[in-house]
Design a protein around this motif. Structure first.
Motif, short mmCIF file in Angstrom:
data_model
loop_
_atom_site.label_atom_id
_atom_site.label_comp_id
_atom_site.label_asym_id
_atom_site.label_seq_id
_atom_site.Cartn_x
_atom_site.Cartn_y
_atom_site.Cartn_z
N PHE A 34 56.90 63.30 -55.81
CA PHE A 34 58.28 62.84 -55.92
C PHE A 34 59.22 63.67 -55.04
O PHE A 34 60.14 63.14 -54.43
CB PHE A 34 58.76 62.90 -57.37
CG PHE A 34 58.15 61.83 -58.25
CD1 PHE A 34 57.33 60.85 -57.75
CD2 PHE A 34 58.40 61.84 -59.61
CE1 PHE A 34 56.76 59.87 -58.57
CE2 PHE A 34 57.85 60.87 -60.44
CZ PHE A 34 57.04 59.88 -59.92
N GLU A 35 58.97 64.98 -54.96
CA GLU A 35 59.80 65.82 -54.10
C GLU A 35 59.62 65.43 -52.64
O GLU A 35 60.59 65.36 -51.88
CB GLU A 35 59.45 67.29 -54.30
CG GLU A 35 59.95 67.86 -55.61
CD GLU A 35 59.49 69.28 -55.88
OE1 GLU A 35 58.74 69.85 -55.05
OE2 GLU A 35 59.88 69.82 -56.92
N GLN A 38 61.33 62.07 -52.07
CA GLN A 38 62.79 62.25 -52.04
C GLN A 38 63.23 62.82 -50.69
O GLN A 38 64.21 62.35 -50.11
CB GLN A 38 63.22 63.20 -53.17
CG GLN A 38 64.70 63.52 -53.18
CD GLN A 38 65.57 62.32 -53.48
OE1 GLN A 38 65.19 61.42 -54.22
NE2 GLN A 38 66.75 62.29 -52.89
N HIS A 39 62.49 63.77 -50.19
CA HIS A 39 62.81 64.37 -48.89
C HIS A 39 62.74 63.33 -47.78
O HIS A 39 63.60 63.31 -46.88
CB HIS A 39 61.85 65.53 -48.61
CG HIS A 39 62.12 66.23 -47.32
ND1 HIS A 39 63.22 67.03 -47.13
CD2 HIS A 39 61.46 66.21 -46.14
CE1 HIS A 39 63.21 67.49 -45.89
NE2 HIS A 39 62.14 67.02 -45.27
N VAL A 42 65.75 60.51 -48.38
CA VAL A 42 67.15 60.93 -48.49
C VAL A 42 68.00 60.38 -47.35
O VAL A 42 69.19 60.12 -47.52
CB VAL A 42 67.27 62.46 -48.61
CG1 VAL A 42 66.96 63.15 -47.29
CG2 VAL A 42 68.63 62.87 -49.13
N GLN A 49 67.29 53.51 -50.61
CA GLN A 49 67.59 54.57 -51.57
C GLN A 49 67.77 54.01 -52.97
O GLN A 49 67.32 54.59 -53.95
CB GLN A 49 68.84 55.35 -51.15
CG GLN A 49 68.62 56.21 -49.92
CD GLN A 49 69.86 56.97 -49.52
OE1 GLN A 49 70.91 56.86 -50.14
NE2 GLN A 49 69.74 57.75 -48.46
N TRP A 52 64.41 53.17 -54.30
CA TRP A 52 63.74 54.43 -54.70
C TRP A 52 64.20 54.84 -56.10
O TRP A 52 63.38 55.20 -56.94
CB TRP A 52 64.02 55.51 -53.66
CG TRP A 52 63.79 56.92 -54.11
CD1 TRP A 52 64.70 57.92 -54.09
CD2 TRP A 52 62.58 57.51 -54.61
NE1 TRP A 52 64.13 59.08 -54.56
CE2 TRP A 52 62.84 58.86 -54.88
CE3 TRP A 52 61.31 57.01 -54.87
CZ2 TRP A 52 61.89 59.73 -55.39
CZ3 TRP A 52 60.35 57.88 -55.38
CH2 TRP A 52 60.63 59.21 -55.64
N LEU A 56 61.62 55.06 -59.15
CA LEU A 56 61.50 56.35 -59.83
C LEU A 56 61.76 56.20 -61.32
O LEU A 56 61.00 56.73 -62.15
CB LEU A 56 62.46 57.37 -59.21
CG LEU A 56 62.44 58.77 -59.80
CD1 LEU A 56 61.07 59.41 -59.66
CD2 LEU A 56 63.51 59.63 -59.15
#
Length: 88
Positions: A34-35, A38-39, A42, A49, A52, A56
Motif C-alpha cells: 500500500f505504501e 500510494q507513492h 500520488v 486517485q 485508489w 483501498l
C-alpha cells in the motif's frame, strides 16, 4: 526493474500469500504494498486517485471481515489494473 513493475510483483506475491492462508505474513507485506502504491499514485490524475481511495477502502473492509480471498482479488486485479492505468 521499474518501481511500477516492482509494486505489481509485490501485489501478486501478497495476493498469493492471502490465497494460501498465510494472512499474518500477507498483512505485513500488504502495508508495504500500500505504501508503494500510494507513492506511485500520488501524482496520478484525480480520477485515478479517487479510484485508489475506493479500492483501498474496499480492501480494508475485506481485511476487517477477514475475507482473505476477496482481498487477494482486489490486490491482484483491481489494484494492478489501477497501477497500470496510472502509467499509461
Amino acid at each position: 526493474m521499474s518501481a511500477l513493475q516492482g509494486c505489481i510483483d509485490e501485489c501478486r506475491r501478497c495476493a498469493g500469500l492471502f490465497r494460501l492462508g498465510r494472512d499474518v505474513e500477507a498483512a505485513l507485506e500488504m502495508v508495504e504494498v500500500f505504501e508503494g502504491a500510494q507513492h506511485l499514485l500520488v501524482s496520478a490524475l484525480p480520477d485515478i486517485q479517487q479510484s485508489w481511495a475506493q479500492v483501498l477502502t474496499q480492501m480494508l473492509e475485506c481485511q476487517e471481515r477477514q475475507d482473505w480471498l476477496g482481498l487477494a482479488d482486489f490486490m491482484e486485479y483491481e489494484l494492478i489494473q489501477l497501477l497500470e492505468s496510472s502509467s499509461a
